[in-house]
Enzyme design. Structure first.
Site, PDB file in Angstrom:
ATOM      1  N   ARG A   1      36.215  27.126  39.266  1.00  0.00           N
ATOM      2  CA  ARG A   1      37.940  27.521  39.066  1.00  0.00           C
ATOM      3  C   ARG A   1      38.187  28.681  40.115  1.00  0.00           C
ATOM      4  NH1 ARG A   1      39.388  25.848  33.473  1.00  0.00           N
ATOM      5  NH2 ARG A   1      37.368  25.738  33.883  1.00  0.00           N
ATOM      6  N   THR A   2      38.002  29.659  39.640  1.00  0.00           N
ATOM      7  CA  THR A   2      38.423  31.025  40.105  1.00  0.00           C
ATOM      8  C   THR A   2      38.092  30.794  41.764  1.00  0.00           C
ATOM      9  OG1 THR A   2      37.879  32.278  38.028  1.00  0.00           O
ATOM     10  CG2 THR A   2      38.632  33.509  40.476  1.00  0.00           C
TER      11      THR A   2
ATOM     12  N   LYS B   1      18.612  40.397  46.625  1.00  0.00           N
ATOM     13  CA  LYS B   1      19.742  40.470  48.067  1.00  0.00           C
ATOM     14  C   LYS B   1      18.905  41.654  48.863  1.00  0.00           C
ATOM     15  CE  LYS B   1      21.417  44.706  45.514  1.00  0.00           C
ATOM     16  NZ  LYS B   1      22.410  45.504  45.034  1.00  0.00           N
TER      17      LYS B   1
ATOM     18  N   ARG C   1      33.595  38.760  42.906  1.00  0.00           N
ATOM     19  CA  ARG C   1      33.409  38.812  42.056  1.00  0.00           C
ATOM     20  C   ARG C   1      31.995  38.606  42.145  1.00  0.00           C
ATOM     21  NH1 ARG C   1      33.926  33.489  37.826  1.00  0.00           N
ATOM     22  NH2 ARG C   1      35.698  34.923  37.746  1.00  0.00           N
TER      23      ARG C   1
ATOM     24  N   HIS D   1      39.709  41.393  35.283  1.00  0.00           N
ATOM     25  CA  HIS D   1      39.752  40.272  35.244  1.00  0.00           C
ATOM     26  C   HIS D   1      41.562  39.735  35.932  1.00  0.00           C
ATOM     27  CE1 HIS D   1      39.399  36.023  37.911  1.00  0.00           C
ATOM     28  NE2 HIS D   1      38.993  35.566  37.053  1.00  0.00           N
TER      29      HIS D   1
END
Lengths: 314, 435
Positions: free
Chosen positions: A58-59, A86, A108, A138
């Site tokens: 969604r975001t 990472k 995010r 958020h």
């Protein structure tokens, strides 16, 4: 109209006037999304990077559509945040994106404070927009909630908003607890004590450990998603008990005002925190929230990317 | 330069050694590494030797050199953060003659070979004396006791699983019983790990606002209460590392009153900072146990003043930018302190009942006794272990001027009051900033 937003890492970056300005601008962009040609190309030639260290449909889609409707070039980067894979620090990753002349980095990340870290120590020239940092904030979710409420109720002034569920782990609750009072609403936070921060009072809201008193006379009920993982670690005995004691259904909603709205940031656990009939019912504003999300993010991206070089534009 | 302190005369210096009731402006003579005279005019004729170095007092103070019960020198295993040479150099610059190094090295200091290697390396470096603290349990795993007798023979002055709490009540009981026979203090890192899983800071208003997992006070208090009960029951010496809560202070005070052989230490950062320092997600202020609230700071200061907290320990914990320039949840806890401690704390004298005598005792005599070391003393015949300080000098620690390999301290560029000018450890001048 547009004083530039250097970053949006927290609702604390905004005062009431700045928040209103974002909502006013979002109102204009809201209309754009309802046109047959959904373009307001104020960010043509600008580059927006969606840097997502957590899964999100969604975001991420909302930010991507917002950027594209403004005519920007949008790049989505899905990264892994585990320290073993990472191989590069977050601030180095951001420095690299910055070297490619990103105008806005939408971040995010599962770590609270990640956006703040990048904005203050990541050497970024790009504006940093926080799309969710751990359990912290958020901010665009809170802005789209405010937009939805303003559209439905005219104003936030005087509204009582009950935010219910897993407050301790919720960045949505923290951002709303800051933003909604800024715009004149009163916020109540409710959930089992195991899912409230020990000093929940520090969030500046009334705190309840049962649902019913928080719902009494509320204008808005915002239900939060309960994560299955809370069942480990002794936070909850069972989903069954949670649904019965802390889920929203029609009889509980009757405690709130007759015209009370139901919100949920999604994704919904139907039948757990929210009954099916309410989720799809006439008092649900859940899909309005999603629609508002694109408009609010257009406004935030516009103010972050365009304002600096085109003062007074729009 | 006179490295072995062949003949050193401090003329008209304020000689201050509270353990011996000494506070007077006198001459102090150090000859062949020993204090040979303390008194008015004692340095007027320094043995007729032409090579005597004379240091005029000029408002400076001469103190018994400091002893730190709790440092991490990172060797063996993490020499990119610190090593024994750089750590001892930092200690010398901070006024220390003795430091006790925690065993969370790699490999862990849980065997005689590691203890011996550390001691041997420190002797090679020279200067400040290093006293290893051995592990309580093998691999710091909280299960099997180490060979404490062997560790002690190799030079260990205490045992600790620092960084980890000995969680099992049975293992702690056995450790206390066993260590008692060797008169070794058992140094506990008081943390109920189940209550602190994933914690990045103190649990309170600030953690609620920042969305960070909290480390509640009770996680410390629970272990302090349990261990004091065990130590009293067993009759062993127990020492609380880095006390951070008002609750732990109350428990310690009550236990000492009823005769439990408990001692405790406190760090400069817990005496000076609160959890508000973490606002802004400052990884430099992430430390374990975490910075608490103003009420805890006040309780710690009062407890230092009245001796409930016996010693000041820095918990000098060097980390590289790799461990600190990152999201706070990924950052390693800890900060460095050896070079800053005195300048940070002298300003506390006069408030909360803290006297200069108590401060010096907590920096020197008290920690020496806990570690079973001969306390540095300003008396004729004693091995020269002295620290000369300029009490009114204001200075700011600059990153480039630190002797530690690491820079992780929130006190860089803060104005400190009181500066160490010269340190004599083991009879040798190990730090000299007089020029």
């Amino acid at each position: 109209m547009s004083a530039r937003l250097p970053h949006l890492t927290s609702i604390r970056d905004l005062d009431a006037a700045a928040a209103e300005r974002i909502l006013d601008l979002a109102r204009e962009f809201f209309e754009v999304s309802r046109r047959p040609i959904r373009k307001a190309p104020s960010l043509q030639g600008k580059t927006i990077v969606n840097l997502f260290y957590e899964a999100s449909t969604r975001t991420r889609t909302s930010f991507e559509l917002a950027g594209k409707r403004l005519g920007a070039d949008v790049v989505n980067v899905s990264a892994s945040s585990s320290s073993t894979t990472k191989g590069e620090t977050l601030s180095d990753t951001v420095a690299n994106l910055d070297a490619m002349h990103a105008d806005v980095i939408v971040l995010r990340h599962p770590a609270s404070g990640a956006a703040h870290h990048v904005a203050t120590r990541g050497r970024a020239r790009a504006a940093v927009v926080n799309a969710g940092d751990g359990m912290h904030e958020h901010p665009t979710q809170a802005l789209l909630d405010a937009f939805t409420l303003r559209a439905a109720k005219g104003t936030l002034a005087g509204l009582t908003v009950a935010i219910c569920g897993d407050i301790a782990h919720s960045r949505v609750a923290r951002s709303n607890a800051l933003l909604l009072p800024l715009l004149g609403a009163r916020v109540r936070l409710a959930g089992p004590r195991t899912l409230l921060p020990h000093r929940a009072d520090a969030l500046g809201a009334e705190v309840f450990d049962r649902l019913e008193p928080a719902l009494a006379g509320a204008d808005v009920v915002m239900m939060l998603r309960i994560q299955q993982e809370r069942l480990s670690g002794a936070a909850l005995p069972s989903l069954r008990e949670y649904a019965r004691e802390f889920g929203l259904n029609s009889s509980r909603l009757a405690l709130a005002k007759a015209d009370a709205l139901v919100l949920h940031p999604g994704p919904i656990n139907r039948g757990v925190e929210l009954s099916d009939e309410l989720a799809d019912g006439p008092r649900s504003a859940i899909l309005d929230q999603v629609e508002a999300g694109v408009a609010v993010r257009m406004a935030v991206l516009h103010l972050c990317a365009a304002g600096a070089e085109t003062p007074g534009a729009r | 330069m006179n490295p072995t302190a062949e003949l050193l005369v401090f003329r008209a210096v304020r000689a201050f050694d509270p353990a011996r009731g000494l506070d007077a402006v006198v001459d102090v003579v150090v000859e062949r590494g020993r204090v040979t005279a303390v008194g008015a005019g004692a340095g007027a004729e320094p043995g007729g030797a032409a090579h005597a170095r004379v240091i005029e007092g000029g408002g400076r103070w001469l103190l018994p050199a400091f002893v730190d019960l709790h440092v991490h020198l990172r060797e063996p295993g993490h020499e990119y953060k610190e090593d024994i040479a750089s750590g001892l150099a930092a200690a010398a610059a901070g006024g220390y003659a003795h430091v006790c190094a925690m065993p969370n090295t790699r490999p862990v200091n849980d065997t005689r070979a590691v203890t011996e290697a550390m001691v041997a390396r420190a002797r090679e470096v020279g200067g400040v004396a290093l006293h290893p603290i051995g592990a309580i349990t093998r691999g710091l795993e909280g299960r099997d006791l180490t060979e404490m007798g062997d560790l002690q023979r190799a030079g260990a002055v205490g045992v600790s699983d620092d960084g980890r709490c000995v969680s099992s009540s049975l293992v702690m009981r056995r450790a206390l019983e066993y260590a008692r026979g060797f008169d070794l203090p058992v140094i506990q890192h008081c943390e109920d790990h189940e209550l602190t899983a994933g914690a990045d800071m103190h649990e309170g208003e600030i953690s609620a606002r920042l969305g960070l997992r909290g480390w509640p006070r009770v996680a410390e208090d629970i272990i302090v209460a349990r261990d004091l009960a065990l130590a009293g029951y067993v009759g062993a010496r127990w020492h609380a590392a880095h006390v951070s809560t008002s609750g732990a202070v109350e428990l310690l005070r009550a236990a000492k009153d009823r005769g439990v052989r408990a001692t405790a230490e406190v760090t400069p950062h817990h005496l000076l900072l609160t959890d508000e320092a973490v606002l802004g997600y400052d990884t430099g202020c992430k430390v374990n146990p975490p910075l608490r609230e103003a009420s805890d700071v006040a309780a710690l200061r009062r407890a230092l003043a009245d001796g409930t907290l016996d010693a000041i320990a820095t918990d000098h914990a060097p980390h590289s930018p790799l461990e600190k320039d990152c999201e706070i949840s990924q950052a390693s806890p800890g900060l460095i302190g050896l070079e800053l401690c005195f300048g940070l704390l002298l300003g506390l004298v006069g408030s909360d009942g803290l006297t200069l005598g108590r401060l010096v005792d907590a920096l020197s005599t008290a920690p020496a006794r806990i570690a079973g070391l001969e306390p540095p003393a300003l008396v004729p015949g004693a091995l020269a272990e002295l620290t000369l300080v300029a009490p009114d000098e204001r200075w700011s620690p600059a990153a480039g001027a630190l002797r530690s390999k690491s820079r992780n301290t929130p006190f860089l560029h803060r104005e400190l009051r009181g500066r160490v000018l010269l340190t004599i450890a083991g009879g040798r001048v190990v730090f000299d900033a007089i020029g």
